[in-house]
Design a protein around this motif. Structure first.
Motif, mmCIF file in Angstrom:
data_model
loop_
_atom_site.group_PDB
_atom_site.id
_atom_site.type_symbol
_atom_site.label_atom_id
_atom_site.label_comp_id
_atom_site.label_asym_id
_atom_site.label_seq_id
_atom_site.Cartn_x
_atom_site.Cartn_y
_atom_site.Cartn_z
ATOM 1 N N LEU A 677 0.841 -1.139 0.030
ATOM 2 C CA LEU A 677 0.221 -0.120 0.142
ATOM 3 C C LEU A 677 0.924 1.403 0.127
ATOM 4 O O LEU A 677 0.211 2.233 -0.680
ATOM 5 N N GLY A 678 1.898 1.340 0.782
ATOM 6 C CA GLY A 678 2.876 2.122 0.777
ATOM 7 C C GLY A 678 3.402 2.716 -0.670
ATOM 8 O O GLY A 678 3.550 3.717 -1.036
ATOM 9 N N LEU A 679 3.844 1.510 -1.201
ATOM 10 C CA LEU A 679 4.203 1.787 -2.845
ATOM 11 C C LEU A 679 3.008 2.495 -3.631
ATOM 12 O O LEU A 679 3.450 3.118 -4.435
ATOM 13 N N SER A 680 1.976 1.880 -3.460
ATOM 14 C CA SER A 680 0.893 2.239 -4.282
ATOM 15 C C SER A 680 0.698 3.773 -3.945
ATOM 16 O O SER A 680 0.501 4.690 -4.946
ATOM 17 N N LEU A 681 0.657 4.351 -2.946
ATOM 18 C CA LEU A 681 0.464 5.766 -2.518
ATOM 19 C C LEU A 681 1.616 6.392 -2.954
ATOM 20 O O LEU A 681 1.203 7.642 -3.400
ATOM 21 N N ILE A 682 2.746 6.152 -2.848
ATOM 22 C CA ILE A 682 3.973 6.981 -3.535
ATOM 23 C C ILE A 682 3.743 7.001 -4.951
ATOM 24 O O ILE A 682 3.985 8.194 -5.554
ATOM 25 N N ARG A 683 3.260 6.093 -5.687
ATOM 26 C CA ARG A 683 2.971 6.119 -7.409
ATOM 27 C C ARG A 683 1.744 7.149 -7.310
ATOM 28 O O ARG A 683 1.787 7.879 -8.293
ATOM 29 N N GLN A 684 0.949 7.365 -6.486
ATOM 30 C CA GLN A 684 -0.061 8.385 -6.408
ATOM 31 C C GLN A 684 0.249 9.760 -5.742
ATOM 32 O O GLN A 684 -0.429 10.492 -5.751
ATOM 33 N N GLN A 685 1.644 9.951 -5.610
ATOM 34 C CA GLN A 685 2.261 11.091 -5.024
ATOM 35 C C GLN A 685 1.522 11.525 -3.710
ATOM 36 O O GLN A 685 1.327 12.584 -3.327
ATOM 37 N N GLN A 686 1.221 10.425 -2.932
ATOM 38 C CA GLN A 686 0.688 10.569 -1.482
ATOM 39 C C GLN A 686 1.844 10.369 -0.743
ATOM 40 O O GLN A 686 1.622 9.285 0.073
ATOM 41 N N ARG A 687 2.814 10.939 -0.559
ATOM 42 C CA ARG A 687 4.112 10.702 0.130
ATOM 43 C C ARG A 687 3.816 10.547 1.716
ATOM 44 O O ARG A 687 4.220 9.496 2.376
ATOM 45 N N ASP A 688 3.159 11.441 2.281
ATOM 46 C CA ASP A 688 2.764 11.299 3.787
ATOM 47 C C ASP A 688 2.251 10.189 4.194
ATOM 48 O O ASP A 688 2.728 9.293 5.062
ATOM 49 N N ALA A 689 0.821 9.761 3.510
ATOM 50 C CA ALA A 689 0.393 8.691 3.777
ATOM 51 C C ALA A 689 1.018 7.347 3.447
ATOM 52 O O ALA A 689 0.938 6.396 4.105
ATOM 53 N N ALA A 690 1.940 7.348 2.472
ATOM 54 C CA ALA A 690 2.745 6.349 1.893
ATOM 55 C C ALA A 690 3.768 6.012 3.131
ATOM 56 O O ALA A 690 3.963 4.871 3.384
ATOM 57 N N LEU A 691 4.514 6.952 3.727
ATOM 58 C CA LEU A 691 5.420 6.699 4.754
ATOM 59 C C LEU A 691 4.868 6.216 5.810
ATOM 60 O O LEU A 691 5.491 5.432 6.540
ATOM 61 N N GLU A 692 3.510 6.383 6.384
ATOM 62 C CA GLU A 692 2.860 5.879 7.476
ATOM 63 C C GLU A 692 2.921 4.396 7.149
ATOM 64 O O GLU A 692 3.251 3.560 8.143
ATOM 65 N N HIS A 693 2.683 3.986 6.192
ATOM 66 C CA HIS A 693 2.626 2.663 5.705
ATOM 67 C C HIS A 693 4.044 1.850 5.521
ATOM 68 O O HIS A 693 3.993 0.789 5.986
ATOM 69 N N LEU A 694 4.808 2.448 5.001
ATOM 70 C CA LEU A 694 6.025 1.900 4.917
ATOM 71 C C LEU A 694 6.817 1.781 6.247
ATOM 72 O O LEU A 694 7.461 0.839 6.446
ATOM 73 N N ARG A 695 6.614 2.766 7.164
ATOM 74 C CA ARG A 695 7.085 2.740 8.562
ATOM 75 C C ARG A 695 6.511 1.392 8.939
ATOM 76 O O ARG A 695 7.254 0.497 9.975
ATOM 77 N N ARG A 696 5.245 1.184 8.984
ATOM 78 C CA ARG A 696 4.315 0.017 9.572
ATOM 79 C C ARG A 696 4.912 -1.324 9.122
ATOM 80 O O ARG A 696 5.247 -2.210 9.879
ATOM 81 N N ALA A 697 5.123 -1.172 7.785
ATOM 82 C CA ALA A 697 5.806 -2.444 7.332
ATOM 83 C C ALA A 697 7.067 -2.760 7.886
ATOM 84 O O ALA A 697 7.397 -3.961 8.017
ATOM 85 N N TRP A 698 8.139 -1.752 8.020
ATOM 86 C CA TRP A 698 9.403 -2.179 8.642
ATOM 87 C C TRP A 698 8.996 -2.621 10.180
ATOM 88 O O TRP A 698 9.989 -3.270 10.573
ATOM 89 N N GLU A 699 8.160 -1.823 11.084
ATOM 90 C CA GLU A 699 7.926 -2.279 12.165
ATOM 91 C C GLU A 699 7.605 -3.718 12.383
ATOM 92 O O GLU A 699 7.862 -4.411 13.145
ATOM 93 N N LEU A 700 6.613 -4.215 11.274
ATOM 94 C CA LEU A 700 6.018 -5.607 11.556
ATOM 95 C C LEU A 700 6.968 -6.437 10.900
ATOM 96 O O LEU A 700 6.969 -7.570 11.203
ATOM 97 N N GLN A 701 7.846 -6.033 9.957
ATOM 98 C CA GLN A 701 8.731 -7.015 9.325
ATOM 99 C C GLN A 701 10.229 -6.684 9.142
ATOM 100 O O GLN A 701 10.672 -6.560 7.856
ATOM 101 N N PRO A 702 10.663 -6.500 10.018
ATOM 102 C CA PRO A 702 12.236 -5.976 9.964
ATOM 103 C C PRO A 702 13.185 -7.107 9.462
ATOM 104 O O PRO A 702 14.230 -6.888 9.107
ATOM 105 N N GLU A 703 12.553 -8.400 9.432
ATOM 106 C CA GLU A 703 13.494 -9.528 8.934
ATOM 107 C C GLU A 703 13.406 -9.302 7.577
ATOM 108 O O GLU A 703 14.196 -10.282 6.883
ATOM 109 N N ASN A 704 12.793 -8.635 6.791
ATOM 110 C CA ASN A 704 12.511 -8.424 5.297
ATOM 111 C C ASN A 704 13.430 -7.310 5.061
ATOM 112 O O ASN A 704 12.699 -6.102 5.178
ATOM 113 N N PRO A 705 14.636 -7.470 4.485
ATOM 114 C CA PRO A 705 15.453 -6.319 4.280
ATOM 115 C C PRO A 705 14.893 -5.117 3.401
ATOM 116 O O PRO A 705 15.217 -3.893 3.539
#
Length: 786
Positions: A677-705
């Motif tokens: 979802l973060g990538l989709s929002l980046i492509r839609q130029q919704q950077r702030d909303a995208a960062l929220e989901h990208l941060r959440r992805a890193w918090e939930l799955q730090p085992e994925n580099p």
């Protein structure tokens, strides 16, 4: 396969492909690509072995185990007491072992009630919608150390209850109800709930708990009409359909092999030969076939069905595709990790290489061991040499003096079911020390470290076999992404003395695009005489460029084994083959499509159908397949990821966003859904909303580099220090991930943090001392720092 009770929440194989497709987009948006490597040297075209396909089997029907009792009363009587006989039975007073006298069991806020009315048994528990509902128990499932119970949810869909009866004696902790997931709270919406796909008998269990199973799934109606010849694992599950054998017994002596579909006679006329100069016996006659092993492996292996209709005497890989040694199924040294059902371990053993078969140790009808304790091992391994303190280093008669406790350590599944590893290997605490894998010594001596255990072994056996190089180090390095491991994998694949399953597992980790050595080794692997090596080599090409697949995989379309032919066809669906190869391709593709149709009840196979249709350019059908997969199993995230990426490819970004948000309503803790979802929002130029989901992805799955890497790339323009902190953390977690390390070095240089940049570059050089770009950057940084 039995319903597993403590397996982690796994992703389907196609999940990884979805992630790759999604990440390809953001990498193109956020960073520049590395220059391509040198072109691969030409490699020879593989020559696949072409043994004649087996003759059509004798037409024979299933007649039931009771038909065998008249002539084989001793074997039939032993079988009647076995786990095989009790694998599944109609529920009744003679078969139900659990307490159904108004017994209650509390779990996850639900009180389940077990009751009996005459000779019928009922359970009142939370159904598919979470509401309490009464279900009738139709079948018992298993005998020792537990018994499960099956109920019908309608449309022929049998489900295994997750509350299970412990059949062990009370003094051993048994005679109680327990839940297969005691440390979780599995509610009705969870994929692991007893009403979900993970506990579905029709797919997960039936093939190995009844004889001659047919699934009978109707994709249009979404219903099953399961059929079988006999409940439980009957005589014909191992010996093949018996009608022709009965005819032979009644006088038709002209029938070949006494009318049996296979003669399991590997042990006939042989014995284990003891010689004065040897401490271990050898077969008096070499083992020339694997008929018995294939019969046992139909159930005692982790595999997927590619077709129905297997019976003894037919090629196993015409009906099943086995799993090779991979994480999380196995540890790096090949020890069992998840429930892998023995064969994959035994195939690695020195016993298997020496010609030992299952029935050398197990009486095949009762399943009992042929001798107790060390006497079983002593039948081949000279007790005066092995069964003494000078060898096992423990007091005679103690637990540590038992052969199996050192050479076949146990691992417990389904809460109370300990199963021994059949790799029958020597303890290697030195590997446990280096690679973090379990070993028999420190597993027993839990108060001591692996270092201590490794030193003990070294002191006892200074020249022991523990000094020999282990493929575990290579496998572990490859799984960590170490570049040097690729050459070591090439060497493993070239060692014919290694077990075929090890060689095939090395092959599937090779990348044919990395260099001529890898490509050449894989091309040779595609033509190997052993199907497991061919299978692993074929899997290595899954993500290869179309031109590589077209050039090297086409010969496998005529492999003698269906599971390999059909996989080759699936990997060639997006390439144009010459006209002379088209007939073979079409035949193999039909077999692959039949495989997917056989399992059209499963979201996993519907997802694979979507990938196949996408490769074929049939985009509309791909979308339909993924939509069906989502409806079949709404909490399987991989299908959402694939469908969302299809929408991206079509420019339907809003549709992708809606789909991913719907998925997150069901699975808010799935990191890859947030990532997508973060990538989709980046492509839609919704950077702030995208960062929220990208941060959440890193918090939930730090085992994925990739979650940390992409978040850092997105943050760097506006918050470079945060980006560097994420990459610094990622370097500790993933010291072998080049993209993450290179981004750290690049960003640190860009923002004037040269000492931090040096840390990242040093990590790049530790990962690959031959990385020329990293070496150049290291020299430049050295000059700048000075």
């Amino acid at each position: 396969m039995a319903v597993t009770g403590n397996a982690p929440r796994r992703r389907w194989r196609w999940f990884a492909l979805a992630v790759v497709l999604l990440l390809a987009a953001v990498v193109g948006l956020l960073i520049s690509q590395q220059p391509p490597g040198p072109p691969a040297a030409p490699a020879p075209t593989p020559q696949v072995p072409t043994p004649a396909r087996p003759a059509p089997p004798v037409t024979a029907g299933f007649v039931g185990s009771d038909s065998c009792a008249g002539c084989h009363s001793e074997q039939h009587s032993a079988w009647r007491q076995s786990q095989h006989h009790h694998a599944m039975a109609h529920a009744g007073p003679d078969t139900v072992l659990g307490d159904f006298e108004d017994a209650r069991f509390d779990y996850a806020g639900v009180t389940t009630l077990f009751t009996r009315r005459g000779e019928r048994y009922f359970v009142t528990t939370d159904g598919p919608d979470g509401e309490l509902e009464e279900f009738e128990v139709l079948y018992t499932f298993g005998l020792d150390p537990m018994q499960q119970y099956l109920v019908d949810l309608g449309q022929g869909r049998l489900q295994a209850l997750s509350i299970v009866w412990d059949t062990r004696p009370a003094e051993q902790g048994g005679q109680r109800w327990f839940h297969l997931y005691p440390d979780d709270e599995i509610g009705h919406g969870d994929p692991l709930h007893w009403t979900g796909a993970a506990q579905n008998w029709n797919f997960m269990c039936a093939d190995c708990h009844v004889t001659d199973y047919r699934k009978g799934f109707d994709a249009d109606k979404g219903s099953f009409s399961p059929a079988w010849s006999e409940l439980g694992v009957g005589c014909e599950a191992c010996h093949g359909p018996g009608s022709q054998h009965l005819a032979w017994a009644e006088g038709e002596h002209g029938l070949a092999d006494r009318g049996l579909t296979v003669l399991l006679d590997e042990r006939r006329g042989m014995h284990w030969l003891h010689e004065l100069e040897r401490v271990t016996a050898r077969r008096s006659e070499p083992l020339l076939s694997d008929r018995e092993q294939q019969v046992c492996a139909q159930c005692h292996s982790l595999r997927s069905a590619v077709a129905e209709g297997y019976h003894a005497g037919l090629p196993l890989l015409d009906f099943y595709r086995p799993e090779l040694l991979s994480d999380p199924l196995y540890f790096a040294d090949g020890q069992q990790r998840e429930e892998v059902f023995i064969t994959g371990n035994f195939a690695q053993s020195r016993m298997h290489a020496a010609g030992v078969t299952c029935s050398d140790c197990h009486e095949p009808h009762s399943q009992a061991l042929r001798a107790k304790g060390n006497a079983l091992c002593g039948s081949c391994h000279l007790p005066s040499n092995f069964d003494r303190p000078e060898h096992h280093q423990h007091p005679a008669g103690s637990s540590g003096a038992q052969c199996v406790n050192c050479h076949m350590p146990e691992r417990t599944y389904m809460v109370i079911d300990p199963r021994r590893d059949h790799g029958i290997s020597i303890p290697r605490p030195d590997l446990g020390q280096a690679l973090g894998i379990p070993d028999a010594c420190s597993s027993c001596h839990s108060d001591r470290s692996a270092d201590w255990a490794a030193q003990q072994v070294a002191d006892w056996f200074p020249q022991g076999r523990w000094r020999q190089p282990s493929h575990a180090s290579v496998i572990a390095a490859a799984d960590q992404g170490q570049p040097a491991a690729q050459q070591d994998l090439v060497k493993l694949l070239a060692q014919p003395e290694l077990a075929a399953i090890v060689r095939g597992s090395a092959a599937q980790r090779l990348n044919p695009a990395l260099g001529p050595d890898q490509l050449r080794a894989l091309v040779q692997g595609l033509a190997d005489k052993d199907p497991l090596v061919r299978l692993g080599s074929l899997r290595a090409f899954e993500d290869a460029a179309p031109e590589l697949r077209a050039r090297f995989l086409a010969p496998l379309l005529e492999d003698p084994l269906r599971s390999i032919r059909s996989m080759a066809a699936s990997q060639l669906a997006d390439v144009t083959l010459p006209a002379e190869q088209q007939p073979a391709f079409q035949r193999a593709l039909e077999e692959y499509e039949a495989e997917l149709a056989l399992h059209a009840d499963r979201a996993s196979h519907l997802g694979q159908l979507g990938l196949l249709r996408l490769r074929q350019g049939r985009v509309g059908e791909a979308e339909q397949a993924w939509d069906r997969a989502i409806r079949a199993e709404p909490r399987a995230s991989g299908n959402y990821l694939n469908l969302a990426d299809l929408y991206r490819l079509q420019g339907r970004e809003k549709a992708a966003e809606r789909l991913l948000r719907d998925a997150l309503e069901l699975m808010p803790g799935d990191g890859m859904l947030h990532h997508a979802l973060g990538l989709s929002l980046i492509r839609q130029q919704q950077r702030d909303a995208a960062l929220e989901h990208l941060r959440r992805a890193w918090e939930l799955q730090p085992e994925n580099p990739r979650t940390g890497y992409v978040l850092a790339v997105a943050l760097e323009p506006s918050a470079p220090q945060q980006a560097l902190e994420i990459l610094r953390s990622g370097m500790d977690l993933h010291p072998q991930d080049r993209d993450l390390l290179w981004a750290g070095a690049s960003f640190a240089i860009r923002h004037g943090q040269l000492e931090l940049a040096t840390e990242f570059v040093d990590a790049l050089l530790r990962r690959d001392p031959g990385d020329r770009e990293a070496r150049q950057l290291h020299e430049q940084l050295g000059q700048a720092v000075r």
